[in-house]
Design an enzyme around this catalytic site. Structure first.
Site, PDB file in Angstrom:
ATOM      1  N   HIS A 229       0.820  -1.221   0.000  1.00 25.08           N
ATOM      2  CA  HIS A 229       0.000   0.000   0.000  1.00 25.08           C
ATOM      3  C   HIS A 229       0.858   1.277   0.000  1.00 25.08           C
ATOM      4  O   HIS A 229       1.980   1.251  -0.464  1.00 25.08           O
ATOM      5  CB  HIS A 229      -0.992  -0.042   1.156  1.00 25.08           C
ATOM      6  CG  HIS A 229      -1.689  -1.377   1.237  1.00 25.08           C
ATOM      7  ND1 HIS A 229      -2.762  -1.711   0.450  1.00 25.08           N
ATOM      8  CD2 HIS A 229      -1.407  -2.496   1.967  1.00 25.08           C
ATOM      9  CE1 HIS A 229      -3.122  -2.957   0.705  1.00 25.08           C
ATOM     10  NE2 HIS A 229      -2.315  -3.464   1.613  1.00 25.08           N
TER      11      HIS A 229
ATOM     12  N   GLU B 116      -2.503   0.259   7.825  1.00 25.15           N
ATOM     13  CA  GLU B 116      -1.596  -0.823   7.414  1.00 25.15           C
ATOM     14  C   GLU B 116      -0.349  -0.261   6.734  1.00 25.15           C
ATOM     15  O   GLU B 116       0.770  -0.708   6.987  1.00 25.15           O
ATOM     16  CB  GLU B 116      -2.331  -1.783   6.461  1.00 25.15           C
ATOM     17  CG  GLU B 116      -1.454  -2.923   5.943  1.00 25.15           C
ATOM     18  CD  GLU B 116      -2.168  -3.795   4.915  1.00 25.15           C
ATOM     19  OE1 GLU B 116      -3.365  -3.570   4.658  1.00 25.15           O
ATOM     20  OE2 GLU B 116      -1.502  -4.692   4.357  1.00 25.15           O
TER      21      GLU B 116
ATOM     22  N   HIS C 188       2.633  -7.130   4.647  1.00 21.07           N
ATOM     23  CA  HIS C 188       1.261  -6.635   4.798  1.00 21.07           C
ATOM     24  C   HIS C 188       0.730  -6.928   6.193  1.00 21.07           C
ATOM     25  O   HIS C 188       1.361  -7.621   6.983  1.00 21.07           O
ATOM     26  CB  HIS C 188       0.333  -7.309   3.768  1.00 21.07           C
ATOM     27  CG  HIS C 188       0.503  -6.786   2.385  1.00 21.07           C
ATOM     28  ND1 HIS C 188      -0.405  -5.981   1.779  1.00 21.07           N
ATOM     29  CD2 HIS C 188       1.524  -6.968   1.491  1.00 21.07           C
ATOM     30  CE1 HIS C 188       0.025  -5.676   0.562  1.00 21.07           C
ATOM     31  NE2 HIS C 188       1.193  -6.263   0.355  1.00 21.07           N
TER      32      HIS C 188
ATOM     33  N   GLU D  40       1.669 -11.716   5.960  1.00 20.36           N
ATOM     34  CA  GLU D  40       0.646 -10.965   6.703  1.00 20.36           C
ATOM     35  C   GLU D  40       1.027 -11.077   8.171  1.00 20.36           C
ATOM     36  O   GLU D  40       0.844 -12.116   8.794  1.00 20.36           O
ATOM     37  CB  GLU D  40      -0.744 -11.577   6.478  1.00 20.36           C
ATOM     38  CG  GLU D  40      -1.211 -11.580   5.030  1.00 20.36           C
ATOM     39  CD  GLU D  40      -1.904 -10.278   4.611  1.00 20.36           C
ATOM     40  OE1 GLU D  40      -1.826  -9.296   5.394  1.00 20.36           O
ATOM     41  OE2 GLU D  40      -2.494 -10.250   3.528  1.00 20.36           O
TER      42      GLU D  40
HETATM   43 ZN   LIG Z   1      -2.270  -5.327   2.557  1.00 21.41          ZN
END
Ligand SMILES: [Zn+2]
Length: 474
Positions: A288, A302, A355, A424
């Site tokens: 992002h 995030e 992430h 993640e």
């Molecule tokens: Zn993400």
């Protein structure tokens, strides 16, 4: 008998469970219908600590309920940390919507369970004691000669199961959740067995700088001791990827990746003037950025948490011969195809995207993705190795639920041309995970873990990265 049981409870409370009260976020649940005096209390609580069993929505364990084949597959699968991701199976009667579909397929792949031919598994069939004995014997690698009586003997001789009062094993009796829990917990941890004893027969050495000894075979169990590199351990038996070991007075489970027959795995790469690592470019990709904040939870973006983590990974890699490149090092928006093009153009050696997850507030844990192409190729194999290495270190570092290594077709791991993974770290939408994502100290631990996972990966491929481990915690 009673006295033994009481003594055992005390030993377990002191030796295994005391540390759970404070730091461990996976503190054992309690069940309304299982009091401390219940005959299965120790075993059920042991399994609950590892999230191998759970209760009903209203907080009961329902010990007298029967166990279906699907439920048995899920419990064994969780105990062995098999891939439980719900998916299509080879069975007509087990769709991807079945809660245990992933565990059923994984257990069949590992030949722990089998179907009835013609694509039939019978997930809802009730398991009897004989079938349970065969499943446990296969899951834990006991030699049992392929027969029900052999499997019954394998369990009875180890103090995992006892016969019925009439002297038989009761192979045809329906299995209850209570009995299955007792047998499974005893198979996992020999200290729960009747007259507990086990042979420690092989010697291995710790290869990690610091290795946690845990009370059970997953990162959800608490650390009960720490071993250092080079320490010798005696091994008893394996549970999935974990080994039950003893070293002096320290006893418990260690991850099998960090013990070996020799302290220093010899490097097949011949030493040269210039480090062979210098030609390797590692691309770190914080997800992002800019107008794309990514997931949001408790006021945290995030994009912010993953950028800071990525910068910390870069700072570690900058102290090594590796060449490290970031797809972004500030709060800017970059299209996914541009991230892919960046790595491909650099001819990067590996690609690591960072992430944070989002879902309902109860979802928690760490997972790492790689892209599994339809055809098995070197990149798929290497991507999976890299994902496994990073996942193991992240789970170790943050101690969140191990959601495993998974396949997905995310653009950045699908269209890049080198081994590529997407980690993640945790769920920004979960209070506990979010607290870690928000904390600079915990982000440093995640960065350390990603860095160590990368080293583990290169070490596994024969590169001499031994000295680079010391950069962490310096
Ligand atoms: Zn993400």
């Amino acid at each position: 008998m009673k006295k033994t049981k009481l003594l055992l409870s005390i030993v377990l409370m002191l030796g295994l469970w005391l540390p759970l009260g404070s730091a461990n976020v996976h503190a054992a649940t309690t069940f309304k219908d299982i009091s401390v005096n219940h005959r299965g209390y120790n075993e059920i609580m042991y399994l609950a600590t590892g999230s191998i069993v759970s209760g009903s929505l209203d907080g009961r364990f329902l010990p007298s309920n029967v166990v279906t084949r699907a439920q048995a597959a899920a419990m064994i699968g969780r105990a062995l940390e098999l891939n439980g991701e719900q998916r299509k199976t080879e069975f007509k009667d087990v769709g991807s919507g079945n809660f245990a579909s992933g565990y059923i397929q994984s257990a069949v792949d590992k030949k722990i369970l089998s179907g009835y031919g013609a694509g039939i598994f019978r997930p809802d069939a009730v398991v009897n004691r004989g079938e349970m004995a065969v499943m446990i014997s296969k899951a834990f690698g006991y030699e049992f000669g392929g027969s029900l009586s052999g499997a019954a003997n394998a369990l009875m001789s180890r103090g995992i199961a006892q016969g019925m009062s009439n002297g038989s094993f009761g192979a045809d009796y329906q299995l209850t959740r209570l009995d299955f829990s007792i047998f499974l917990a005893r198979a996992i941890n020999y200290k729960l067995r009747v007259n507990p004893s086990v042979l420690f027969q092989n010697e291995l050495f710790v290869t990690a700088n610091s290795l946690n000894v845990r009370s059970g075979p997953s990162a959800q169990y608490s650390n009960i001791a720490t071993l250092v590199k080079g320490e010798s351990v005696q091994t008893a038996y394996k549970v999935g990827n974990w080994i039950y070991i003893k070293s002096g007075s320290k006893e418990g489970f260690v991850h099998s990746s960090y013990v070996s027959t020799s302290v220093n795995t010899p490097s097949p790469t011949p030493p040269s003037q210039e480090s062979p690592l210098a030609s390797k470019t590692i691309v770190i990709d914080p997800g992002h950025g800019g107008k794309d904040s990514g997931a949001v939870g408790f006021g945290l973006y995030e994009k912010t948490a993953v950028l800071d983590t990525a910068l910390k990974v870069r700072d570690l890699l900058k102290q090594t011969p590796f060449d490290v490149q970031l797809t972004r090092d500030k709060d800017v928006f970059i299209e996914l195809p541009d991230r892919v093009a960046f790595a491909n153009k650099l001819n990067a050696d590996i690609f690591v995207s960072i992430h944070a997850n989002a879902a309902t507030s109860s979802a928690t844990g760490t997972e790492t993705y790689y892209y599994s192409a339809a055809a098995t190729n070197t990149r798929t194999t290497e991507s999976k190795k890299l994902a496994s290495a990073i996942q193991a270190r992240l789970v170790e570092a943050w101690n969140l639920r191990d959601r495993g290594v998974k396949n997905a077709g995310y653009i950045v791991i699908k269209q890049t041309e080198m081994p590529a993974v997407l980690a993640e770290l945790g769920f920004i939408t979960n209070a506990d995970d979010n607290a870690k994502l928000k904390s600079p100290a915990w982000r440093q631990k995640a960065a350390d873990a990603i860095y160590l996972g990368i080293l583990d990966y290169y070490k596994g491929n024969g590169y001499d990265v031994t000295k680079l481990y010391n950069i962490v915690n310096k």
